[in-house]
Design a protein around this motif. Sequence first.
Motif, PDB file in Angstrom:
ATOM      1  N   GLY B   9     -53.888  18.674  -6.163  1.00 24.14           N
ATOM      2  CA  GLY B   9     -54.923  19.620  -5.727  1.00 24.14           C
ATOM      3  C   GLY B   9     -55.985  18.992  -4.845  1.00 24.14           C
ATOM      4  O   GLY B   9     -57.162  19.278  -4.983  1.00 24.14           O
ATOM      5  N   VAL B  10     -55.552  18.128  -3.929  1.00 26.73           N
ATOM      6  CA  VAL B  10     -56.536  17.417  -3.123  1.00 26.73           C
ATOM      7  C   VAL B  10     -57.063  18.292  -1.987  1.00 26.73           C
ATOM      8  O   VAL B  10     -56.295  18.819  -1.183  1.00 26.73           O
ATOM      9  CB  VAL B  10     -55.934  16.113  -2.554  1.00 26.73           C
ATOM     10  N   HIS B  11     -58.372  18.452  -1.985  1.00 24.09           N
ATOM     11  CA  HIS B  11     -59.071  19.147  -0.895  1.00 24.09           C
ATOM     12  C   HIS B  11     -59.967  18.145  -0.205  1.00 24.09           C
ATOM     13  O   HIS B  11     -60.553  17.283  -0.851  1.00 24.09           O
ATOM     14  CB  HIS B  11     -59.923  20.291  -1.433  1.00 24.09           C
ATOM     15  N   LEU B  12     -60.086  18.276   1.094  1.00 23.04           N
ATOM     16  CA  LEU B  12     -60.986  17.394   1.836  1.00 23.04           C
ATOM     17  C   LEU B  12     -61.595  18.201   2.968  1.00 23.04           C
ATOM     18  O   LEU B  12     -60.895  18.935   3.664  1.00 23.04           O
ATOM     19  CB  LEU B  12     -60.198  16.200   2.385  1.00 23.04           C
ATOM     20  N   THR B  13     -62.897  18.093   3.097  1.00 16.83           N
ATOM     21  CA  THR B  13     -63.597  18.836   4.145  1.00 16.83           C
ATOM     22  C   THR B  13     -64.260  17.860   5.098  1.00 16.83           C
ATOM     23  O   THR B  13     -64.937  16.935   4.666  1.00 16.83           O
ATOM     24  CB  THR B  13     -64.661  19.757   3.528  1.00 16.83           C
ATOM     25  N   THR B  60     -57.335  14.999  -7.549  1.00 15.25           N
ATOM     26  CA  THR B  60     -57.271  13.609  -8.007  1.00 15.25           C
ATOM     27  C   THR B  60     -56.228  12.843  -7.219  1.00 15.25           C
ATOM     28  O   THR B  60     -55.263  13.403  -6.714  1.00 15.25           O
ATOM     29  CB  THR B  60     -56.893  13.523  -9.500  1.00 15.25           C
ATOM     30  N   VAL B  61     -56.447  11.541  -7.100  1.00 16.03           N
ATOM     31  CA  VAL B  61     -55.497  10.627  -6.470  1.00 16.03           C
ATOM     32  C   VAL B  61     -55.184   9.545  -7.485  1.00 16.03           C
ATOM     33  O   VAL B  61     -56.090   8.937  -8.055  1.00 16.03           O
ATOM     34  CB  VAL B  61     -56.101   9.992  -5.200  1.00 16.03           C
ATOM     35  N   ALA B  62     -53.897   9.324  -7.729  1.00 15.46           N
ATOM     36  CA  ALA B  62     -53.498   8.245  -8.635  1.00 15.46           C
ATOM     37  C   ALA B  62     -52.528   7.325  -7.913  1.00 15.46           C
ATOM     38  O   ALA B  62     -51.602   7.783  -7.252  1.00 15.46           O
ATOM     39  CB  ALA B  62     -52.854   8.818  -9.891  1.00 15.46           C
TER      40      ALA B  62
END
Lengths: 308, 349
Positions: B9-13, B60-62
């Motif tokens: 669910g990675v969002h980046l603005t 999250t990033v793993a």
Amino acid sequence: MNRDRRQLVLMLAPYLAGLALLVLLPATATMTMAFTHTDLIATSEFIGLDNFAELARDPAVHAAVGNSLSYLAYSVPLRLVLAVGLALLLHRRTRGAGTARAAVLLPGAVPELAYGLMWLWLLNPLQGPVNQLLLLGGENGRTMFGTLPPQWLTDPEDARAGIVLMSLFTIGETFVIVLTARLALPPEAYEIAELEGARAGQVLRRVTLPLLAPVLAVLVLRDTVASLQASFIPALVVTNGGPPPYATTYLSLVIYQEAFEYLRYGYAAAVAALTLILTVMAVLIQWRLLRRWAYHGLAGMGTHRLWG
Amino acid sequence: MTAGLILRGVHLTRGTIPALRGIDLTVARGELLVVLGPSGAGKSSLLRAVAGLDRITAGTVAIGGRDVTALRPGQRNVSMVFQSYSLLPHLTVADNIAFGHRIRGADRRAAADRAAAAAASVGCADLLARRPHQLSGGERQRVALARALVREPDVFLLDEPLAHLDAALRTSMRTEIRAVHDRLGTTTVHVTHDQSEAMALGDRIAVLRDGRIEQLGTPDEVWHRPRTRYVASFVGAPGMNLLPADGPLRPPGTAAGAELGVRPEHVTVIAAGSTTDGAIGEVERVEVLGEDALVHLRLGAHAVVARVPARTRPAPGDRVTVHVADEHLHAFDAITGERIPLPAEAATR
């Protein structure tokens, strides 16, 4: 001569004409004058090396050489450190950065004479804001550090320090150049360091300063040349060469006094020649020291575009 | 076995513009994943989110089973090769490769030894004493690769490392990147906008569009079963021909309102009159690409490109019969762009 060269010469011609007329010609005239007795009243006469012999014995010139070199030794590095520090502090687009940048630039926009007069007030030992500030928190007329307040206009050491202090606020030009150079550095260089977990100090030492090195080297050389002349207005306006006998008598001031107060143009020209020799020597020594350091950065900068 | 890299669910603005809108992605340990998409699709943002260079706004990033979402880039043990400026210009090749180890306090000798070993592993041991401006573009990226490898990272991030190289070098370097990956087995995410590079290099390909993953699959899956119309037209050079279902090609059993796709490689062009099976078209333009030729055809109101052997190519102005085997047809929903199974496809499954 091929087309490109002819075009180059044509484009350079106006500048070269100005250079010859306004710089080389007066410079040659001055150098010639150094071997004469000239007072603009009697006809000037050739006196060989007499001016230089007198110069070697002149206590004012001795003091001036020492003062000028000490000014150079303090002012140039301090100005650079300050300009680099401020540029690195203010290169980010944060709140107030624009205002702060303008504040750094502003003192350089004040006319030199007005700047000098302003400092005459600022450095006044009794009413001057500088000493008022230093006296804050101190007791019995001592500063917050427990020392006696500096006597900017009457103590030789303090007066010289005052002249250096004045020079530290006119760093706008150096600041802008460092700021621009910093903004032109590739962000990837910083991201490489960030990915390796570099701390701020390491980034400064291993990325920023080496990449800025060529620019800094040029700025040091330029400031050195300028500093031998920059001390003139403050010394004239604020301290007038004093406290006596020669605490803030710099070479530029000696030239001015000899030429325009005592009308000894020949002798003034000889002092100017001495200043020139000192300037050239200082630049050569620095260039030898800086060359290796600056070269690779410079070569690297030149290929940034090829690199992309 | 834990996955090499998991994004959930990675969002980046970026500023006010969303660059990543909900990326869910699992990269197996030792896998080489290629992220493919046009510029602006969010490819670099995806890498920068993994590296921690850009802060993600959600998700999250793993890495290697370790949640690194809150960690700074330096603590994630990832290496990155950029499109350009991957080296520091004031350092020699040896110092560039040793840079990270020196930063982390390794002594000069040890760092130099490891740098030399890394350089040797990508075949640039002879360049150690040079400086970046004395290297060619290919040599620079080779050194950048060594700089990234020397850390023995958990994830290796390549941000269009070949984009600035000329075509021949690009092909040979991509073979080399694959070889290095196969030798070291490091989890790798390779970003490119070049679909042939993606096909050649990837174990799997993630096709990115507007900050979302449009399709994730092996090169074969992406090629043969594009999940959306967008993937179909982006992958392939030229991309898939898209025609309305009620157009000149009409396979049995397609719903109205669908769009039909056919790769140029699967369009057969026959001289008109020799068969009655197929649609009649006219040749507008022919581009010869050495062994193959691209034939630009007009079928009624529709433009279709066919890739045919150059030896048997028709001439511009020729009237030809165009034929496509049913198993080579793809159908997409005209509105959503999603793939619709065709009867022929269902049969071969």
